[in-house]
Design a protein around this motif. Structure first.
Motif, short mmCIF file in Angstrom:
data_model
loop_
_atom_site.label_atom_id
_atom_site.label_comp_id
_atom_site.label_asym_id
_atom_site.label_seq_id
_atom_site.Cartn_x
_atom_site.Cartn_y
_atom_site.Cartn_z
N SER A 1 4.04 -6.50 1.77
CA SER A 1 2.80 -5.98 2.55
C SER A 1 1.40 -6.32 1.99
O SER A 1 1.02 -7.37 1.96
N GLN A 2 0.78 -5.34 1.56
CA GLN A 2 -0.54 -5.54 1.14
C GLN A 2 -0.60 -6.52 -0.08
O GLN A 2 -1.35 -7.18 -0.55
N GLY A 3 0.54 -6.41 -0.87
CA GLY A 3 0.57 -7.19 -2.16
C GLY A 3 0.75 -8.74 -1.88
O GLY A 3 0.46 -9.40 -2.44
N ALA A 4 1.45 -8.91 -0.66
CA ALA A 4 1.46 -10.14 -0.18
C ALA A 4 0.01 -10.83 0.20
O ALA A 4 -0.21 -12.02 0.29
N SER B 1 -1.61 7.73 -1.03
CA SER B 1 -0.59 8.59 -0.66
C SER B 1 0.66 7.75 -0.17
O SER B 1 0.60 6.50 0.07
N PRO B 2 2.00 8.08 -0.27
CA PRO B 2 3.06 7.29 0.04
C PRO B 2 2.97 6.46 1.32
O PRO B 2 2.87 7.20 2.32
N GLN B 3 3.61 5.43 1.37
CA GLN B 3 3.45 4.82 2.69
C GLN B 3 4.46 5.00 3.81
O GLN B 3 4.34 5.30 4.93
N TRP C 1 -3.76 -1.51 -3.38
CA TRP C 1 -4.67 -2.49 -4.08
C TRP C 1 -6.15 -2.22 -3.65
O TRP C 1 -6.95 -2.91 -4.33
N GLY C 2 -6.57 -1.73 -2.64
CA GLY C 2 -7.84 -1.62 -2.13
C GLY C 2 -8.71 -2.49 -1.74
O GLY C 2 -8.05 -3.56 -1.11
N ARG D 1 0.75 -1.18 0.01
CA ARG D 1 -0.05 0.02 -0.10
C ARG D 1 0.81 1.13 0.00
O ARG D 1 1.86 1.32 0.81
N GLY D 2 0.48 2.13 -0.91
CA GLY D 2 1.06 3.57 -0.72
C GLY D 2 2.56 3.25 -1.59
O GLY D 2 3.52 4.01 -1.02
#
Length: 260
Positions: A156-159, A112-114, A129-130, A80-81
């Motif tokens: 992270s969220q991609g995982a 916004s950037p993480q 990714w939402g 995320r971000g």
């Protein structure tokens, strides 16, 4: 399985890869029906969301997969971000240039950037990714068009995205197939729903990561995961390239998946 798909749907709201230049887009079940929805996938309309990692253009030196006789190929998803520039740095920390070919895919939603540091590392937009199933369907459509991929990488969220798609029956529930054979998760968080992933996996966490507990919970979703922890936080710092113990575990994992 329909309940798991529903749970997942409620959770997930550069350079064109070389493989995309000569391959016509196939018609697949995960692609949208033009008669009912003419909107393209986000990665079809935003060219900078698709990248081939620099090493992917120099394949002669890469080790070969026993099954296919070609280098391993992975699809990498950021957190995320973040964006593909940040993913490129992370993949460098894992020494991907000496291990495999990598395509990078950016998420569909603006963010916004993480980290404030990200502005110093990239001048491209940041994404997430939402929380809707289109993200999952879009990744599967990308895999069908530009794959096959031997493995998926997510930070992270991609995982959470790659784990959700790797659960048995999920890709099939979206009208696709799970064709990849291993997963790498870094500083990941688990997706919702039950079920375990029966694929070889490398689970990387940071000892000072505030989401370390979530990364441990994610590892429990996988059968017999390989666990690898570094001393940092929610990151894959470049200094990991000089960590002999870290590299030994990476080497052993990649040697294993080359034999799959």
């Amino acid at each position: 399985m329909p309940s798991l798909i529903k749970d997942l749907a409620g959770f997930f709201l550069g350079t064109v890869p070389e493989s995309s230049q000569a391959r016509p887009p196939p018609t697949t079940s995960t692609q949208r029906d033009d008669k009912t929805d003419a909107k393209a996938w986000w990665w079809e309309t935003r060219e900078t969301d698709r990248d081939a990692f620099a090493s992917s253009r120099h394949r002669a030196h890469l080790p070969r997969c026993k099954r296919t006789g070609r280098p391993l190929k992975i699809l990498a998803l950021h957190g995320r971000g973040s964006n593909n520039d940040i993913t490129s740095i992370q993949l460098s920390s894992l020494e991907v240039p000496t291990r495999c070919v990598a395509d990078l895919l950016s998420a569909p939603r603006d963010s916004s950037p993480q980290s404030d540091v990200f502005h110093m590392l990239s001048n491209r937009p940041f994404h997430q990714w939402g929380h809707d199933e289109d993200a999952l369907k879009g990744v599967l459509a990308y895999i069908e068009r530009y794959g096959p991929y031997d493995g998926l990488y997510g930070f992270s969220q991609g995982a959470a995205v790659v784990t959700a798609l790797s659960k048995p029956g999920v890709a099939e529930g979206f009208g696709s197939k799970r064709t990849w054979r291993f997963v790498i998760c870094a500083c990941g968080v688990p997706p919702p729903g039950d079920g375990t992933v029966n694929l070889p996996s490398l689970q990387i966490s940071g000892a000072r990561d505030p989401f370390r507990g979530a990364s441990k919970a994610l590892a429990d979703v996988y059968e017999a995961p390989v666990l690898l922890e570094h001393a940092g936080g929610h990151e894959l710092p470049l200094k990991l390239r000089h960590d002999a113990k870290f590299k030994d575990v990476l080497d052993a994992f990649f040697d294993r998946v080359l034999e799959l």
